[in-house]
Design a protein around this motif. Structure first.
Motif, PDB file in Angstrom:
ATOM      1  N   ILE A  42      -6.678  -4.337   9.420  1.00 26.34           N
ATOM      2  CA  ILE A  42      -7.734  -5.698  10.356  1.00 26.34           C
ATOM      3  C   ILE A  42      -8.974  -4.958  10.117  1.00 26.34           C
ATOM      4  O   ILE A  42      -9.657  -5.622   8.635  1.00 26.34           O
ATOM      5  CB  ILE A  42      -7.224  -6.084  10.502  1.00 26.34           C
ATOM      6  N   GLY A  43      -9.230  -4.141  10.233  1.00 21.30           N
ATOM      7  CA  GLY A  43     -10.449  -3.906  10.309  1.00 21.30           C
ATOM      8  C   GLY A  43     -11.025  -2.798   8.819  1.00 21.30           C
ATOM      9  O   GLY A  43     -12.600  -3.001   8.617  1.00 21.30           O
ATOM     10  N   GLY A  44     -10.018  -2.248   8.542  1.00 20.25           N
ATOM     11  CA  GLY A  44      -9.842  -1.781   7.488  1.00 20.25           C
ATOM     12  C   GLY A  44     -10.416  -2.543   6.109  1.00 20.25           C
ATOM     13  O   GLY A  44     -11.320  -2.807   4.953  1.00 20.25           O
ATOM     14  N   ILE A  45      -9.921  -4.054   6.392  1.00 22.57           N
ATOM     15  CA  ILE A  45     -10.113  -5.101   5.339  1.00 22.57           C
ATOM     16  C   ILE A  45     -11.926  -5.484   5.689  1.00 22.57           C
ATOM     17  O   ILE A  45     -12.395  -6.303   4.944  1.00 22.57           O
ATOM     18  CB  ILE A  45      -8.992  -6.262   5.749  1.00 22.57           C
ATOM     19  N   ALA A  46     -11.960  -5.791   6.555  1.00 28.00           N
ATOM     20  CA  ALA A  46     -12.974  -6.712   7.351  1.00 28.00           C
ATOM     21  C   ALA A  46     -14.436  -5.658   7.129  1.00 28.00           C
ATOM     22  O   ALA A  46     -15.133  -6.771   5.858  1.00 28.00           O
ATOM     23  CB  ALA A  46     -13.171  -6.951   9.157  1.00 28.00           C
TER      24      ALA A  46
ATOM     25  N   VAL B  45      -9.005   0.233   3.841  1.00 30.22           N
ATOM     26  CA  VAL B  45      -7.393  -0.008   4.000  1.00 30.22           C
ATOM     27  C   VAL B  45      -7.165   1.936   4.321  1.00 30.22           C
ATOM     28  O   VAL B  45      -6.266   2.462   4.709  1.00 30.22           O
ATOM     29  CB  VAL B  45      -6.729  -1.022   3.205  1.00 30.22           C
ATOM     30  N   ALA B  46      -6.783   2.254   3.140  1.00 33.46           N
ATOM     31  CA  ALA B  46      -6.962   3.728   2.782  1.00 33.46           C
ATOM     32  C   ALA B  46      -6.813   4.882   3.950  1.00 33.46           C
ATOM     33  O   ALA B  46      -6.389   5.532   4.320  1.00 33.46           O
ATOM     34  CB  ALA B  46      -6.408   3.874   1.492  1.00 33.46           C
ATOM     35  N   HIS B  47      -8.161   4.614   4.026  1.00 30.28           N
ATOM     36  CA  HIS B  47      -9.385   5.378   5.217  1.00 30.28           C
ATOM     37  C   HIS B  47      -7.836   4.909   6.411  1.00 30.28           C
ATOM     38  O   HIS B  47      -7.686   6.694   6.910  1.00 30.28           O
ATOM     39  CB  HIS B  47     -10.502   4.726   4.926  1.00 30.28           C
TER      40      HIS B  47
END
Length: 168
Positions: free
Chosen positions: A141-145, A114-116
């Motif tokens: 959402i992509g970062g979480i996945a 998420v931070a990225h």
């Protein structure tokens, strides 16, 4: 040269090479998405393992060298700044959460993913203007996945690798 220092240098070299190879593989894989910037983050497995196996200084070195090598090989200066911002914010977040004992490697990885994306959006807002912020929910959402996947793989690898490193 001291034997343990030689082993550490060899391990750094192997991890940098692995991160570079994973970045190359990631560049070959196209994720169909209406929002640009969603990536697998395979090389983050190496940074995550580096953080847990070798510590903050090593993870920082691995991350910066990987971003530099990948940007010079597969990208451009624009890619460098986007990647560096994401990698830096991700690493700072993971370092902080790793110190808090309530977070698993998977939780640390999710926060890093998420931070990225937040780091990349900050650079995008600077370069392209604030209107780009509409992409943030999709990137989160992509970062979480992907943070979840990377965290699961990282935890499995770390479990196996920590035993081998103790014997090495």
């Amino acid at each position: 040269m001291h034997k343990s220092k030689t082993k550490k240098i060899a391990l750094y070299g192997m991890l940098i090479a692995l991160a570079f190879i994973l970045s190359y593989i990631e560049n070959l894989i196209s994720i169909p998405s209406p929002i640009p910037g969603i990536k697998l983050g395979l090389a983050n497995i190496v940074v995550l393992i580096g953080l847990y196996a070798l510590g903050v200084k090593a993870a920082f070195s691995l991350s910066v060298v990987r971003v530099l090598l990948v940007s010079l090989t597969f990208g451009n200066m624009s890619m460098f700044w986007f990647s560096l911002a994401g990698a830096f914010l991700s690493l700072i977040t993971m370092i902080c959460l790793k110190k808090i004992k309530g977070f698993s490697m998977i939780g640390v990885s999710i926060a890093g993913g998420v931070a990225h994306n937040v780091g990349q959006i900050i650079v995008a807002m600077y370069v392209l203007g604030k209107r780009i912020v509409f992409q943030l929910p999709f990137l989160l959402i992509g970062g979480i996945a992907m943070g979840t996947v990377i965290g699961i793989v990282g935890a499995i690898v770390w479990k196996k690798l920590s035993k081998a490193l103790n014997q090495w």
